[in-house]
Design an enzyme around this catalytic site. Sequence first.
Site, PDB file in Angstrom:
ATOM      1  N   CYS A 161       3.965  16.214  -4.349  1.00 22.56           N
ATOM      2  CA  CYS A 161       2.958  17.298  -4.794  1.00 22.56           C
ATOM      3  C   CYS A 161       2.106  16.785  -5.850  1.00 22.56           C
ATOM      4  O   CYS A 161       2.461  16.360  -6.977  1.00 22.56           O
ATOM      5  CB  CYS A 161       3.998  18.484  -5.126  1.00 22.56           C
ATOM      6  SG  CYS A 161       2.587  19.934  -6.026  1.00 22.56           S
ATOM      7  N   ASN A 195      -2.626 -14.154  15.132  1.00 20.47           N
ATOM      8  CA  ASN A 195      -3.420 -12.807  15.416  1.00 20.47           C
ATOM      9  C   ASN A 195      -4.338 -13.325  16.525  1.00 20.47           C
ATOM     10  O   ASN A 195      -4.731 -14.469  16.900  1.00 20.47           O
ATOM     11  CB  ASN A 195      -4.664 -13.012  14.206  1.00 20.47           C
ATOM     12  CG  ASN A 195      -5.449 -11.559  14.129  1.00 20.47           C
ATOM     13  OD1 ASN A 195      -6.135 -10.974  15.348  1.00 20.47           O
ATOM     14  ND2 ASN A 195      -5.597 -11.192  12.970  1.00 20.47           N
ATOM     15  N   THR A 250      -3.750  -8.922  10.475  1.00 20.10           N
ATOM     16  CA  THR A 250      -4.564  -8.477   9.400  1.00 20.10           C
ATOM     17  C   THR A 250      -5.958  -8.933   9.470  1.00 20.10           C
ATOM     18  O   THR A 250      -6.093  -9.887   9.777  1.00 20.10           O
ATOM     19  CB  THR A 250      -4.095  -8.409   7.860  1.00 20.10           C
ATOM     20  OG1 THR A 250      -4.896  -8.034   7.152  1.00 20.10           O
ATOM     21  CG2 THR A 250      -3.959  -9.838   7.685  1.00 20.10           C
ATOM     22  N   HIS A 270       0.767  -1.275   0.046  1.00 26.33           N
ATOM     23  CA  HIS A 270      -0.062   0.052  -0.173  1.00 26.33           C
ATOM     24  C   HIS A 270       0.852   1.256  -0.009  1.00 26.33           C
ATOM     25  O   HIS A 270       0.373   2.156   0.566  1.00 26.33           O
ATOM     26  CB  HIS A 270      -1.136   0.007   1.203  1.00 26.33           C
ATOM     27  CG  HIS A 270      -2.030  -1.105   1.120  1.00 26.33           C
ATOM     28  ND1 HIS A 270      -2.671  -1.239   2.186  1.00 26.33           N
ATOM     29  CD2 HIS A 270      -2.390  -1.569  -0.107  1.00 26.33           C
ATOM     30  CE1 HIS A 270      -3.599  -2.426   1.755  1.00 26.33           C
ATOM     31  NE2 HIS A 270      -3.478  -2.410   0.405  1.00 26.33           N
ATOM     32  N   CYS A 320       2.775  22.941  -1.406  1.00 23.46           N
ATOM     33  CA  CYS A 320       3.875  23.155  -2.347  1.00 23.46           C
ATOM     34  C   CYS A 320       4.248  24.466  -2.545  1.00 23.46           C
ATOM     35  O   CYS A 320       3.093  25.175  -2.871  1.00 23.46           O
ATOM     36  CB  CYS A 320       3.896  22.116  -3.414  1.00 23.46           C
ATOM     37  SG  CYS A 320       5.228  22.310  -4.642  1.00 23.46           S
ATOM     38  N   CYS A 366       4.513  25.372  -5.266  1.00 21.28           N
ATOM     39  CA  CYS A 366       3.765  25.756  -6.516  1.00 21.28           C
ATOM     40  C   CYS A 366       2.176  25.871  -6.200  1.00 21.28           C
ATOM     41  O   CYS A 366       1.521  26.171  -7.324  1.00 21.28           O
ATOM     42  CB  CYS A 366       4.055  24.569  -7.526  1.00 21.28           C
ATOM     43  SG  CYS A 366       2.883  22.946  -7.216  1.00 21.28           S
TER      44      CYS A 366
END
Length: 254
Positions: free
Chosen positions: A136, A221, A196, A128, A156, A158
């Site tokens: 940016c 788990n 998980t 992931h 940013c 910009c």
Amino acid sequence: MAEVYEGEELIAGVRKTAEVIRERGPALVLTGAGISIDSGIPPFRGPGGLWEKYDVEEYGHIEVMRRNPEKAWIMLREMLETILKAKPNPAHLALADMEKAGFISYTVTQNVDGLHEAAGSKRVVKFHGEGGKLYCMKCGRTRKLTGPEDIDPIRCECGGYFRPDFVFFGEPIPPNALYTSFTEAEKTGVILVIGTSAQVYPAAQLPYEVKRHGGVVVEINPAIGPLTSTITDIMLKGSSTTILPKLRDELIGR
Ligand code: APR
């Protein structure tokens, strides 16, 4: 149905898992948020989960990043501050030792906290993406985050907004991560599914791929989940923080 080992019987389950890894390994590993809870990072689901606090439909989708970056950054700031303060725990360190000793082929992680690499694991697939890097959305400029103090500015020069280099719901998995993970799942004789809830695809598909060609599925788990009553062969019911160091000791000694 899985053979469930917990409490007093856990050590027997750890020994059986070590035997399976020696015979059918090196093991492919799939980790989720549960492995990092003891590093101070809350999970996504269940008590204290991020999605208990922020509606995943509102904050977890790429649309919120595009349409309302200031809102997205409310959740992102909290998440990144926690991640950037976190250190590897004994579970991450045990996996790094097991990889070094040749018992792990790859560690596929759904987590974006970078703790497997920080613990010394080299063969990590960031399924992931990663939270420690921003880019940016307008000009593509990237920034590395080493600590919570690096998070600002979120805008940013910009004029565009920065976003983390990880996968929001509604975005594709990085192609190289997808390719490596599924290629390894088709090859491995055993997968360790650690921390998980196995509810998010395509990551949750990996143990099914291993099972499909006759591989062994081991779950670590404290809670029973969707895999346990279907494809899991060995369920080590407890915390990865205590179980993984025991598994490492079984495989490579103290
Ligand atoms: N050791 C091992 N597992 C644990 C521990 C522990 N100490 N404590 C909790 N767990 C387990 C829980 O029982 C649960 O199954 O960790 C799991 C956490 O589940 P989630 O919070 O759903 O995390 P995860 O499965 O990684 O989520 C998958 O969903 O929101 C998306 O992109 C996000 O990568 C994330 C994906």
